[in-house]
Design a protein around this motif. Structure first.
Motif: not given
Length: 436
Positions: A256, A261, A312, A315, A319, A326
């Motif tokens: 990610g 995103t 990010q 994310v 992940t 993701r």
């Protein structure tokens, strides 16, 4: 949330032919802009009759006005309040201490769905007085109208080290001249000795931070879990030297970093270290745009040209918790009719990409991230209250701290990512502070 305003001549090209009048109000920023298609209703039309004095004698709707829908966000309002207040008090406390202006951002995501539970940027502005304050806000050098969570891009620092570890544990060397040819670049349990100064490449000798502060002192022999606990740069310099920049960047993108995103707001995507980002940073002259061994080694610790937004990073944390799956980041829960009589849209979790991460790899980095919190030399241990409070802390948190150098003057930026609970992650968090 953003704000609304009257349609401008420039915007008319976008809205012409979509049941908008020339004097319509539209979303200008934030979720008001992102979900305009759901929030905007349709104007009604009516036919009126008048007498010779202009008095209305009758009226008839030829089209009933239709109110816009009600958009339900994924935001947890209580959590949002805590995140906003804590971010503001922490950043302002640092400003009060040293008089250096700075900003920061934070985000919280539900791991299994990608739903944004809270997101904040500081400094910010008051929606209630936005119109009155507008001229002052646009001139404010602290950039209160700049959403650092989605549009600020920063070096991730050591929060990037799990990415480097995954790249090393999931890739085999294809270089016939490499001692690792044909096997994975890092095997579970392999010991790497921190020698303080990394001297593999002539003319390039970065040091481990502990050596920089105390010449002659090193972290000694390290497993990957121990290297994450103490955030040993030397360990990750070594891993970076074993791989290609493509291996590292492919892994970053899969987790990610340096890719969209999926969030509905306007976002700045950020970028990984490659020839394009190096050329953009230095131009054609002075520094060759080709990636050197030094670039690769520095990228492995989250420096070089790596730049990502706080969202990010959140994310990325999600992940990691999700073992490589993701999810699309989203603010949209559902849309219902204005009178709640019908469901217009139900948003469903969406997988953006899926990276195969072996259980041994997952267990290695998750154990290392846990040691960051509870290990004897964990870099975040003191922030969780130390051994006494850790014994009674209600959930097991896995995290990683990061310190990032930058060129804007002042102290280094500070980052922290985490997810919890360790056994079955539900939420992921990222916090970024400028000059922290």
């Amino acid at each position: 949330l953003g704000y609304t305003g009257k349609l401008t001549a420039e915007e008319w090209a976008t809205y012409a032919g979509k049941d908008y009048s020339l004097d319509a109000y539209v979303g200008k920023d934030g979720v008001e802009y992102a979900f305009e298609e759901y929030l905007h209703g349709k104007d009604g039309k009516r036919l009126i009759t008048t007498d010779e004095n202009g008095k209305i004698t009758g009226e008839l709707y030829t089209r009933e006005p239709q109110p816009g829908g009600t958009v339900a966000l994924t935001i947890d309002i209580d959590l949002q309040q805590v995140v906003e207040d804590t971010l503001a008090s922490t950043i302002q406390g640092m400003i009060d201490k040293d008089s250096n202006e700075r900003g920061g951002a934070a985000a919280v995501i539900q791991v299994g769905t990608g739903e944004v539970l809270a997101m904040a940027s500081y400094p910010t502005y008051d929606l209630e007085t936005f119109n009155q304050d507008y001229d002052e806000l646009v001139k404010d050098e602290r950039l209160p109208m700049f959403n650092r969570a989605t549009q600020g891009v920063y070096a991730p620092g050591s929060t990037f080290k799990m990415c480097t570890l995954i790249a090393a544990m999931e890739h085999r060397s294809t270089n016939p001249k490499s001692e690792f040819f044909g096997r994975y670049l890092y095997l579970p349990g392999e010991i790497i000795r921190d020698q303080g100064v990394f001297t593999k490449y002539p003319g390039f000798s970065p040091t481990c931070l502990i050596w920089t502060s105390n010449p002659g002192v090193t972290h000694g022999e390290l497993t990957a879990q121990r290297a994450l606990e103490v955030s040993c740069n030397y360990f990750f310099y070594e891993l970076g030297s074993r791989m290609t920049i493509e291996m590292l960047n492919e892994t970053a993108n899969g987790l990610g970093l340096g890719v969209p995103t999926g969030i509905e707001l306007t976002e700045k995507v950020g970028w990984v270290t490659d020839e394009a980002s190096k050329k953009a940073a230095y131009g054609e002259t002075g520094v060759n745009s080709q990636i050197t061994a030094g670039d690769r080694v520095l990228a492995a610790i989250g420096q070089a040209e790596n730049r990502f937004s706080p969202l990010q990073l959140c994310v990325y944390a999600s992940t990691l918790a999700n073992k490589g799956t993701r999810m699309k980041a989203t603010f949209l829960s559902r849309v219902v009719a204005s009178d709640y009589s019908s469901l217009i849209k139900e948003n469903s979790p969406e997988i953006m990409s899926q990276m195969e991460i072996a259980s041994t790899t997952y267990n290695t980095y998750i154990e290392g991230m846990r040691k960051v919190i509870e290990g004897g030399e964990g870099t975040a241990r003191s922030h969780f209250g130390g051994p006494k409070d850790l014994d009674t802390f209600p959930v097991k948190v896995c995290g990683k701290t990061g310190t990032a150098q930058h060129s804007s003057g002042g102290s280094d930026h500070g980052a922290f990512i985490c997810f919890a609970p360790m056994e079955d992650p539900e939420v992921a968090v990222a916090v970024y502070g400028e000059k922290a």
